[in-house]
Design a protein around this motif. Structure first.
Motif, PDB file in Angstrom:
ATOM      1  N   ASP A  84       0.875  -1.166   0.000  1.00 24.97           N
ATOM      2  CA  ASP A  84       0.000   0.000   0.000  1.00 24.97           C
ATOM      3  C   ASP A  84       0.911   1.215   0.000  1.00 24.97           C
ATOM      4  O   ASP A  84       1.701   1.399   0.936  1.00 24.97           O
ATOM      5  CB  ASP A  84      -0.900   0.043   1.232  1.00 24.97           C
ATOM      6  N   VAL A  85       0.807   2.037  -1.043  1.00 25.04           N
ATOM      7  CA  VAL A  85       1.619   3.243  -1.160  1.00 25.04           C
ATOM      8  C   VAL A  85       0.709   4.446  -0.915  1.00 25.04           C
ATOM      9  O   VAL A  85      -0.307   4.616  -1.597  1.00 25.04           O
ATOM     10  CB  VAL A  85       2.277   3.332  -2.561  1.00 25.04           C
ATOM     11  N   ASP A  86       1.064   5.275   0.061  1.00 24.99           N
ATOM     12  CA  ASP A  86       0.283   6.465   0.391  1.00 24.99           C
ATOM     13  C   ASP A  86       0.178   7.356  -0.845  1.00 24.99           C
ATOM     14  O   ASP A  86       1.189   7.721  -1.444  1.00 24.99           O
ATOM     15  CB  ASP A  86       0.954   7.213   1.543  1.00 24.99           C
ATOM     16  N   ALA A  87      -1.054   7.687  -1.243  1.00 21.18           N
ATOM     17  CA  ALA A  87      -1.287   8.449  -2.471  1.00 21.18           C
ATOM     18  C   ALA A  87      -0.902   9.919  -2.332  1.00 21.18           C
ATOM     19  O   ALA A  87      -0.802  10.624  -3.334  1.00 21.18           O
ATOM     20  CB  ALA A  87      -2.753   8.332  -2.895  1.00 21.18           C
ATOM     21  N   ALA A  88      -0.658  10.382  -1.119  1.00 23.94           N
ATOM     22  CA  ALA A  88      -0.263  11.775  -0.915  1.00 23.94           C
ATOM     23  C   ALA A  88       1.247  11.922  -0.726  1.00 23.94           C
ATOM     24  O   ALA A  88       1.829  12.890  -1.190  1.00 23.94           O
ATOM     25  CB  ALA A  88      -0.996  12.355   0.296  1.00 23.94           C
ATOM     26  N   THR A  89       1.876  10.955  -0.051  1.00 25.30           N
ATOM     27  CA  THR A  89       3.290  11.101   0.293  1.00 25.30           C
ATOM     28  C   THR A  89       4.217  10.143  -0.444  1.00 25.30           C
ATOM     29  O   THR A  89       5.409  10.377  -0.515  1.00 25.30           O
ATOM     30  CB  THR A  89       3.496  10.874   1.807  1.00 25.30           C
ATOM     31  N   GLY A  90       3.683   9.024  -0.928  1.00 27.47           N
ATOM     32  CA  GLY A  90       4.520   8.016  -1.574  1.00 27.47           C
ATOM     33  C   GLY A  90       5.155   7.052  -0.590  1.00 27.47           C
ATOM     34  O   GLY A  90       5.900   6.165  -0.981  1.00 27.47           O
ATOM     35  N   ARG A  91       4.850   7.200   0.675  1.00 22.36           N
ATOM     36  CA  ARG A  91       5.396   6.309   1.699  1.00 22.36           C
ATOM     37  C   ARG A  91       4.710   4.949   1.628  1.00 22.36           C
ATOM     38  O   ARG A  91       3.505   4.861   1.408  1.00 22.36           O
ATOM     39  CB  ARG A  91       5.154   6.933   3.074  1.00 22.36           C
ATOM     40  N   ILE A  92       5.462   3.873   1.828  1.00 14.82           N
ATOM     41  CA  ILE A  92       4.873   2.529   1.853  1.00 14.82           C
ATOM     42  C   ILE A  92       4.256   2.319   3.230  1.00 14.82           C
ATOM     43  O   ILE A  92       4.940   2.376   4.253  1.00 14.82           O
ATOM     44  CB  ILE A  92       5.939   1.451   1.549  1.00 14.82           C
ATOM     45  N   LEU A  93       2.936   2.106   3.255  1.00 14.01           N
ATOM     46  CA  LEU A  93       2.215   1.948   4.513  1.00 14.01           C
ATOM     47  C   LEU A  93       2.063   0.482   4.909  1.00 14.01           C
ATOM     48  O   LEU A  93       1.909   0.170   6.088  1.00 14.01           O
ATOM     49  CB  LEU A  93       0.826   2.587   4.411  1.00 14.01           C
ATOM     50  N   LYS A  94       2.062  -0.401   3.907  1.00 15.79           N
ATOM     51  CA  LYS A  94       1.904  -1.830   4.182  1.00 15.79           C
ATOM     52  C   LYS A  94       2.742  -2.597   3.185  1.00 15.79           C
ATOM     53  O   LYS A  94       2.805  -2.237   2.005  1.00 15.79           O
ATOM     54  CB  LYS A  94       0.439  -2.244   4.046  1.00 15.79           C
TER      55      LYS A  94
END
Length: 121
Positions: A84-94
């Motif tokens: 799961d890639v955060d659509a606002a920051t690009g950080r991998i959340l999962k």
């Protein structure tokens, strides 16, 4: 008869107000901005985490109160990687991995144990 007409008119007015309020709520709740991270960028981020994999699925999940994410599924060898890639920051959340399912169409046939559809009559 006059009471019935008044009741119907009042009832129609209430339905109109409720329906109009629902439309106004839907317009405000679904007017989310486009994600800052594009699908292409989210796939690049996923490939940085799992180099050499191929993308088998990409979905955008607008989650309301939680962060909107790009759900990316990658396959590399016998492993499936779900990110799961955060659509606002690009950080991998999962990030999860599991063995990829075997293909039901032919894996057994390569080893001589396949299913034979011919009649034996």
């Amino acid at each position: 008869m006059q009471i019935t007409k008044k009741f119907i008119i009042v009832g129609a007015g209430v339905v109109t107000l409720v329906a109009g309020g629902g439309v106004a709520y839907a317009a405000t709740s679904s007017s989310a901005a486009a994600p800052r991270i594009t699908a292409e960028r989210a796939m690049q981020i996923a490939h940085q985490r799992v180099p050499g994999a191929w993308v088998s699925e990409v979905d955008y999940d607008g989650r309301g109160t939680r962060a909107d994410v790009w759900e990316i599924e990658l396959t590399k060898g016998a492993m499936r990687h779900e990110l799961d890639v955060d659509a606002a920051t690009g950080r991998i959340l999962k990030y999860e991995t599991e063995r990829a399912d075997r293909d039901d169409h032919g894996d057994d046939d390569r080893h001589g144990r396949g299913h034979d559809d011919r009649d034996d009559d």
